[in-house]
Every structure is written in structure tokens, then in C-alpha cells.
Design a protein around this motif. Structure first.
Motif, PDB file in Angstrom:
ATOM      1  N   GLY A 229      20.979  19.396  -5.197  1.00  0.00           N
ATOM      2  CA  GLY A 229      20.860  20.111  -3.933  1.00  0.00           C
ATOM      3  C   GLY A 229      20.841  21.606  -4.133  1.00  0.00           C
ATOM      4  N   THR A 230      20.232  22.062  -5.204  1.00  0.00           N
ATOM      5  CA  THR A 230      20.158  23.495  -5.481  1.00  0.00           C
ATOM      6  C   THR A 230      18.741  23.839  -5.915  1.00  0.00           C
ATOM      7  OG1 THR A 230      21.059  25.283  -6.810  1.00  0.00           O
ATOM      8  CG2 THR A 230      20.869  23.152  -7.879  1.00  0.00           C
ATOM      9  N   THR A 231      18.584  25.021  -6.429  1.00  0.00           N
ATOM     10  CA  THR A 231      17.256  25.455  -6.915  1.00  0.00           C
ATOM     11  C   THR A 231      17.259  25.519  -8.430  1.00  0.00           C
ATOM     12  OG1 THR A 231      17.850  27.800  -6.815  1.00  0.00           O
ATOM     13  CG2 THR A 231      16.922  26.808  -4.813  1.00  0.00           C
ATOM     14  N   THR A 232      16.111  25.686  -8.966  1.00  0.00           N
ATOM     15  CA  THR A 232      15.982  25.775 -10.440  1.00  0.00           C
ATOM     16  C   THR A 232      16.447  27.117 -10.999  1.00  0.00           C
ATOM     17  OG1 THR A 232      13.673  26.552 -10.192  1.00  0.00           O
ATOM     18  CG2 THR A 232      14.024  24.186 -10.483  1.00  0.00           C
ATOM     19  N   ASP A 233      16.803  28.042 -10.081  1.00  0.00           N
ATOM     20  CA  ASP A 233      17.263  29.343 -10.568  1.00  0.00           C
ATOM     21  C   ASP A 233      18.676  29.279 -11.092  1.00  0.00           C
ATOM     22  OD1 ASP A 233      14.837  30.387  -9.846  1.00  0.00           O
ATOM     23  OD2 ASP A 233      15.528  31.039  -7.843  1.00  0.00           O
ATOM     24  N   GLY A 234      19.426  28.230 -10.747  1.00  0.00           N
ATOM     25  CA  GLY A 234      20.814  28.175 -11.141  1.00  0.00           C
ATOM     26  C   GLY A 234      21.055  27.580 -12.510  1.00  0.00           C
ATOM     27  N   PHE A 235      20.106  27.077 -13.132  1.00  0.00           N
ATOM     28  CA  PHE A 235      20.296  26.517 -14.476  1.00  0.00           C
ATOM     29  C   PHE A 235      18.990  26.658 -15.259  1.00  0.00           C
ATOM     30  CE2 PHE A 235      18.786  23.208 -11.694  1.00  0.00           C
ATOM     31  CZ  PHE A 235      17.799  22.574 -12.434  1.00  0.00           C
ATOM     32  N   VAL A 236      19.132  26.432 -16.547  1.00  0.00           N
ATOM     33  CA  VAL A 236      17.980  26.537 -17.450  1.00  0.00           C
ATOM     34  C   VAL A 236      17.959  25.326 -18.349  1.00  0.00           C
ATOM     35  CG1 VAL A 236      16.890  27.851 -19.292  1.00  0.00           C
ATOM     36  CG2 VAL A 236      18.067  29.047 -17.454  1.00  0.00           C
ATOM     37  N   VAL A 237      16.866  24.630 -18.414  1.00  0.00           N
ATOM     38  CA  VAL A 237      16.699  23.482 -19.309  1.00  0.00           C
ATOM     39  C   VAL A 237      16.242  24.027 -20.653  1.00  0.00           C
ATOM     40  CG1 VAL A 237      15.502  21.327 -19.737  1.00  0.00           C
ATOM     41  CG2 VAL A 237      16.093  21.993 -17.371  1.00  0.00           C
ATOM     42  N   ARG A 238      17.128  23.923 -21.625  1.00  0.00           N
ATOM     43  CA  ARG A 238      16.803  24.493 -22.944  1.00  0.00           C
ATOM     44  C   ARG A 238      16.163  23.475 -23.876  1.00  0.00           C
ATOM     45  NH1 ARG A 238      18.767  29.486 -23.407  1.00  0.00           N
ATOM     46  NH2 ARG A 238      20.434  30.134 -21.965  1.00  0.00           N
ATOM     47  N   SER A 239      16.542  22.222 -23.760  1.00  0.00           N
ATOM     48  CA  SER A 239      15.951  21.232 -24.648  1.00  0.00           C
ATOM     49  C   SER A 239      15.932  19.882 -23.976  1.00  0.00           C
ATOM     50  CB  SER A 239      16.734  21.150 -25.965  1.00  0.00           C
ATOM     51  OG  SER A 239      18.050  20.695 -25.716  1.00  0.00           O
ATOM     52  N   ILE A 240      15.083  19.025 -24.439  1.00  0.00           N
ATOM     53  CA  ILE A 240      14.937  17.663 -23.925  1.00  0.00           C
ATOM     54  C   ILE A 240      15.014  16.744 -25.119  1.00  0.00           C
ATOM     55  CG2 ILE A 240      13.441  16.049 -22.732  1.00  0.00           C
ATOM     56  CD1 ILE A 240      12.138  18.441 -21.335  1.00  0.00           C
ATOM     57  N   ARG A 241      15.857  15.738 -25.062  1.00  0.00           N
ATOM     58  CA  ARG A 241      16.020  14.799 -26.161  1.00  0.00           C
ATOM     59  C   ARG A 241      15.931  13.389 -25.613  1.00  0.00           C
ATOM     60  NH1 ARG A 241      21.530  15.051 -29.312  1.00  0.00           N
ATOM     61  NH2 ARG A 241      22.199  14.243 -27.285  1.00  0.00           N
ATOM     62  N   LYS A 242      15.169  12.572 -26.281  1.00  0.00           N
ATOM     63  CA  LYS A 242      14.982  11.209 -25.859  1.00  0.00           C
ATOM     64  C   LYS A 242      16.119  10.347 -26.395  1.00  0.00           C
ATOM     65  CE  LYS A 242      11.686   7.392 -25.960  1.00  0.00           C
ATOM     66  NZ  LYS A 242      10.398   6.919 -26.458  1.00  0.00           N
ATOM     67  N   ILE A 243      16.739   9.573 -25.510  1.00  0.00           N
ATOM     68  CA  ILE A 243      17.840   8.689 -25.912  1.00  0.00           C
ATOM     69  C   ILE A 243      17.316   7.261 -25.957  1.00  0.00           C
ATOM     70  CG2 ILE A 243      20.111   7.820 -25.308  1.00  0.00           C
ATOM     71  CD1 ILE A 243      20.609  10.439 -23.851  1.00  0.00           C
ATOM     72  N   ASN A 244      17.443   6.660 -27.090  1.00  0.00           N
ATOM     73  CA  ASN A 244      16.996   5.284 -27.250  1.00  0.00           C
ATOM     74  C   ASN A 244      18.112   4.348 -26.800  1.00  0.00           C
ATOM     75  OD1 ASN A 244      14.545   6.037 -28.373  1.00  0.00           O
ATOM     76  ND2 ASN A 244      15.477   6.254 -30.414  1.00  0.00           N
ATOM     77  N   ARG A 245      17.972   3.738 -25.594  1.00  0.00           N
ATOM     78  CA  ARG A 245      18.950   2.796 -25.051  1.00  0.00           C
ATOM     79  C   ARG A 245      18.508   1.369 -25.359  1.00  0.00           C
ATOM     80  NH1 ARG A 245      20.307   5.130 -18.992  1.00  0.00           N
ATOM     81  NH2 ARG A 245      21.215   7.142 -19.679  1.00  0.00           N
TER      82      ARG A 245
END
Length: 248
Positions: A229-245
Motif C-alpha cells: 500500500g505504498t509507492t516504489t519511492d520508499g524502497f529499492v529492489v537491489r537484486s532478484i534471486r530465484k528460489i527453487n521450492r
């Protein structure tokens, strides 16, 4: 030749008669073996008589002798015709010198002329028991300055000829590449047929992969912002990692 010898004999007939009684006074060079006095006198008077006969000849007489068909006569006329313009008018004829070598008698008559001095050289051989003149030449005595000048001209002409031939050879060799089947032409064709290296491939894959990651980050960031319930200005996505479930 007989006609010339007869004319020369008429010029020196009196001298020959006197020479039969006494030594002619001409200087003799002994070479190889001593010359018989009678032979020496005959050669001396013949050489001097020929010289006195040849020098005053007119142009018409020289032309006539040149067509006589006799080798000695034509040679003597050619030698004198080539030299007479250089030496000028006759001043005085000297005494003949006789030399014997290699079964030949050589008589040299020095002559002083108005411009240049010369030596009339006659070669005699024993032909069937008769002393016969076989060749005649006129040796013009050039001064040292003229000799050096001629030597310099000959040197320049020789060097010029050599360089001209070298240039011609270089030009001819340069045309070999246009001759089919020659090594030069084959080398040229081989060089022209050499494969051209293909252009290096542009690394597009990394650019596409980088663009896909940016779009994925933007989508995930938007989903997180909607869930929080916020905007993208409040955080920064630094990396994306795939989790093998493990699959259920």
C-alpha cells in the motif's frame, strides 16, 4: 693493289736504284731475328712510296680505289679517308722503321701534318716468295687533352648505356605480373583470392538480458508497492534471486 704499287714504284724508282748500292739509312728495329738488308730496303722503300702515293690522292681517286675490289687497297683508302680531315695538309714524311715479329714485317712511317701528326703502318707477309703488303692503317697521334676527353666521353657513354639497360630490365620485369601463368601473376591472383575475414558479431545477447532484468525489477517493485500500500519511492529492489521450492 698492283696499280697502287706500280704508282708507288714510279715515285721511288730512283731511290730504289740507289738503295741497291748502299744502305738506305732508315732505322730498323730488330725483333725476334735480324732482318736481311735487302728485305729491309725493299720494305722501307715500298712503305715510304705507298705513303707518298696515298697522301696526295684526290677524292675521285680515293673513290675509285675504294671500288677496286682489292682488300689491301680498300683498307688503305678507308684508313686514310677517315683520318685526312683531322690531320690537315702534309708537312714532312719521315723515314720508315721496320720490325719483324710473328712471321710478319711491320713498317711504320711517321708523317708530320699541319694539324695532327700520324703514323702510316703497313704489314708485309711473304706470299709465295714475294713480300706483299696485306694491311695498312693510319694512326693519328692525338694530344693528351684529346685522349683524356675521348676517354671521359667513352666512360659517360658506357655508364649511360648501363643505366639505360637497367631501367629497361626493371620495366620488363614489372610487366611479368600481366603475363598469364607467370609466378608474378600467380602470386597476384593468390593474393586477390585470399578470404576476407567476416566482421565480428555484435554482442546483442547481454543487452537484451540487461533490458529484461530491468523490466522484471520494475514489475516486482510495482507488485510489492501494491501489496504494501505504498509507492516504489520508499524502497529499492537491489537484486532478484530465484528460489527453487520443491514441488508439492
Amino acid at each position: 693493289m698492283n696499280q697502287m704499287l706500280k704508282k708507288a714504284s714510279s715515285v721511288c724508282a730512283a731511290a730504289v736504284c740507289a738503295a741497291s748500292l748502299m744502305f738506305s739509312g732508315a732505322s730498323v728495329v730488330m725483333a725476334g731475328s735480324e732482318i736481311d738488308e735487302e728485305i729491309m730496303t725493299q720494305i722501307t722503300m715500298t712503305a715510304e712510296g705507298l705513303t707518298q702515293t696515298i697522301i696526295p690522292l684526290s677524292d675521285e681517286e680515293i673513290e675509285a680505289y675504294l671500288e677496286s675490289g682489292d682488300e689491301f687497297t680498300e683498307g688503305a683508302m678507308t684508313a686514310w679517308d677517315d683520318a685526312r680531315d683531322e690531320v690537315g695538309e702534309l708537312k714532312e714524311a719521315g723515314k720508315a722503321e721496320v720490325e719483324f715479329s710473328n712471321h710478319q714485317y711491320t713498317a711504320t712511317v711517321p708523317v708530320d701534318f699541319e694539324k695532327l701528326d700520324a703514323k702510316f703502318v703497313y704489314v708485309f707477309e711473304d706470299v709465295e716468295g714475294v713480300l706483299t703488303p696485306v694491311s695498312a692503317s693510319v694512326d693519328v697521334q692525338y694530344p693528351l687533352s684529346t685522349t683524356m676527353k675521348n676517354a671521359g666521353l667513352n666512360t659517360v657513354m658506357g655508364l649511360g648505356t648501363v643505366f639505360a639497360i637497367l631501367v629497361l630490365l626493371i620495366f620488363i620485369i614489372s610487366l611479368f605480373k600481366f603475363i598469364p601463368g607467370s609466378p608474378a601473376a600467380a602470386k597476384k591472383e593468390k593474393k586477390e583470392e585470399a578470404p576476407v575475414p567476416a566482421p565480428a558479431a555484435v554482442p546483442v545477447q547481454e543487452t537484451v538480458q540487461a533490458a529484461d532484468d530491468t523490466e522484471l525489477i520494475a514489475v516486482i517493485a510495482a507488485a510489492i508497492a501494491a501489496a504494501e500500500g505504498t509507492t516504489t519511492d520508499g524502497f529499492v529492489v537491489r537484486s532478484i534471486r530465484k528460489i527453487n521450492r520443491p514441488r508439492r
